[in-house]
Scaffold this motif. Structure first.
Motif, PDB file in Angstrom:
ATOM      1  N   MET A   1      -6.027  -3.019 -14.766  1.00 18.63           N
ATOM      2  CA  MET A   1      -5.512  -3.120 -13.592  1.00 18.63           C
ATOM      3  C   MET A   1      -6.508  -4.163 -12.952  1.00 18.63           C
ATOM      4  O   MET A   1      -7.530  -4.479 -13.235  1.00 18.63           O
ATOM      5  CB  MET A   1      -5.847  -1.796 -12.728  1.00 18.63           C
ATOM      6  N   ASN A   2      -6.133  -5.098 -11.940  1.00 16.25           N
ATOM      7  CA  ASN A   2      -6.606  -6.213 -11.380  1.00 16.25           C
ATOM      8  C   ASN A   2      -6.853  -5.780  -9.895  1.00 16.25           C
ATOM      9  O   ASN A   2      -6.152  -5.708  -9.020  1.00 16.25           O
ATOM     10  CB  ASN A   2      -5.608  -7.322 -11.437  1.00 16.25           C
ATOM     11  N   ALA A   3      -8.080  -5.384  -9.846  1.00 22.19           N
ATOM     12  CA  ALA A   3      -8.732  -5.073  -8.284  1.00 22.19           C
ATOM     13  C   ALA A   3      -8.221  -6.074  -7.308  1.00 22.19           C
ATOM     14  O   ALA A   3      -8.192  -5.380  -6.081  1.00 22.19           O
ATOM     15  CB  ALA A   3     -10.159  -4.779  -8.396  1.00 22.19           C
ATOM     16  N   GLY A   4      -7.889  -7.235  -7.692  1.00 19.98           N
ATOM     17  CA  GLY A   4      -7.789  -8.206  -6.655  1.00 19.98           C
ATOM     18  C   GLY A   4      -6.261  -7.971  -5.885  1.00 19.98           C
ATOM     19  O   GLY A   4      -6.145  -8.644  -5.039  1.00 19.98           O
ATOM     20  N   THR A   5      -5.477  -7.317  -6.686  1.00 12.58           N
ATOM     21  CA  THR A   5      -4.214  -6.869  -6.232  1.00 12.58           C
ATOM     22  C   THR A   5      -4.023  -5.843  -5.446  1.00 12.58           C
ATOM     23  O   THR A   5      -2.896  -5.360  -4.757  1.00 12.58           O
ATOM     24  CB  THR A   5      -3.219  -6.977  -7.273  1.00 12.58           C
ATOM     25  N   ILE A   6      -4.953  -4.791  -5.060  1.00  6.18           N
ATOM     26  CA  ILE A   6      -4.774  -3.659  -4.551  1.00  6.18           C
ATOM     27  C   ILE A   6      -5.225  -4.085  -2.938  1.00  6.18           C
ATOM     28  O   ILE A   6      -6.234  -4.752  -2.600  1.00  6.18           O
ATOM     29  CB  ILE A   6      -5.867  -2.777  -4.968  1.00  6.18           C
ATOM     30  N   GLU A   7      -4.291  -3.724  -2.047  1.00  6.41           N
ATOM     31  CA  GLU A   7      -4.645  -3.799  -0.607  1.00  6.41           C
ATOM     32  C   GLU A   7      -5.666  -3.164  -0.122  1.00  6.41           C
ATOM     33  O   GLU A   7      -5.644  -1.665  -0.365  1.00  6.41           O
ATOM     34  CB  GLU A   7      -3.198  -3.765   0.152  1.00  6.41           C
ATOM     35  N   ILE A   8      -6.450  -3.445   0.812  1.00  7.37           N
ATOM     36  CA  ILE A   8      -7.498  -2.441   1.532  1.00  7.37           C
ATOM     37  C   ILE A   8      -6.862  -1.817   2.459  1.00  7.37           C
ATOM     38  O   ILE A   8      -6.126  -2.393   3.288  1.00  7.37           O
ATOM     39  CB  ILE A   8      -8.603  -3.720   2.120  1.00  7.37           C
ATOM     40  N   TYR A   9      -7.327  -0.437   2.465  1.00  7.39           N
ATOM     41  CA  TYR A   9      -6.477   0.404   3.629  1.00  7.39           C
ATOM     42  C   TYR A   9      -6.940  -0.299   5.149  1.00  7.39           C
ATOM     43  O   TYR A   9      -7.904  -0.539   5.287  1.00  7.39           O
ATOM     44  CB  TYR A   9      -7.099   1.905   3.270  1.00  7.39           C
TER      45      TYR A   9
ATOM     46  N   ALA B   1       4.789   0.812  10.160  1.00  3.86           N
ATOM     47  CA  ALA B   1       4.782  -0.432  10.287  1.00  3.86           C
ATOM     48  C   ALA B   1       3.512  -1.125   9.730  1.00  3.86           C
ATOM     49  O   ALA B   1       2.334  -0.768   9.905  1.00  3.86           O
ATOM     50  CB  ALA B   1       4.901  -0.836  11.761  1.00  3.86           C
ATOM     51  N   ALA B   2       3.842  -2.285   9.119  1.00  3.46           N
ATOM     52  CA  ALA B   2       2.693  -3.022   8.319  1.00  3.46           C
ATOM     53  C   ALA B   2       2.572  -4.421   9.241  1.00  3.46           C
ATOM     54  O   ALA B   2       3.570  -5.037   9.586  1.00  3.46           O
ATOM     55  CB  ALA B   2       2.961  -3.257   6.769  1.00  3.46           C
ATOM     56  N   ASP B   3       1.423  -5.171   9.121  1.00  2.00           N
ATOM     57  CA  ASP B   3       1.296  -6.401   9.518  1.00  2.00           C
ATOM     58  C   ASP B   3       1.569  -6.707  10.674  1.00  2.00           C
ATOM     59  O   ASP B   3       2.386  -7.671  11.067  1.00  2.00           O
ATOM     60  CB  ASP B   3       1.696  -7.294   8.301  1.00  2.00           C
TER      61      ASP B   3
END
Length: 60
Positions: free
Chosen positions: A1-9, A33-35
């Motif tokens: 798994m690449n930690a760089g692809t996980i979105e921070i909560y 709703a996001a962003d």
């Protein structure tokens, strides 16, 4: 798994979309709703039907 692809909560707007009766099941629907986006009336109307709107970003 690449930690760089996980979105921070981060907190997101949550809204109640009401009770939906689909296929004999009663569901409580919520919109997340996001962003800074919002859930518009057209999306709420189409969501329980299973139809997708390209304008709303679905169907991809």
């Amino acid at each position: 798994m690449n930690a760089g692809t996980i979105e921070i909560y981060r907190p997101r707007d949550v809204s109640t979309l009401g009770d939906w009766n689909i296929g004999g099941l009663k569901l409580k629907a919520y919109g997340l709703a996001a962003d800074g986006r919002r859930i518009d009336d057209a999306m709420v109307t189409l969501a329980p039907t299973g139809r997708h709107s390209v304008r709303g970003g679905w169907g991809r």
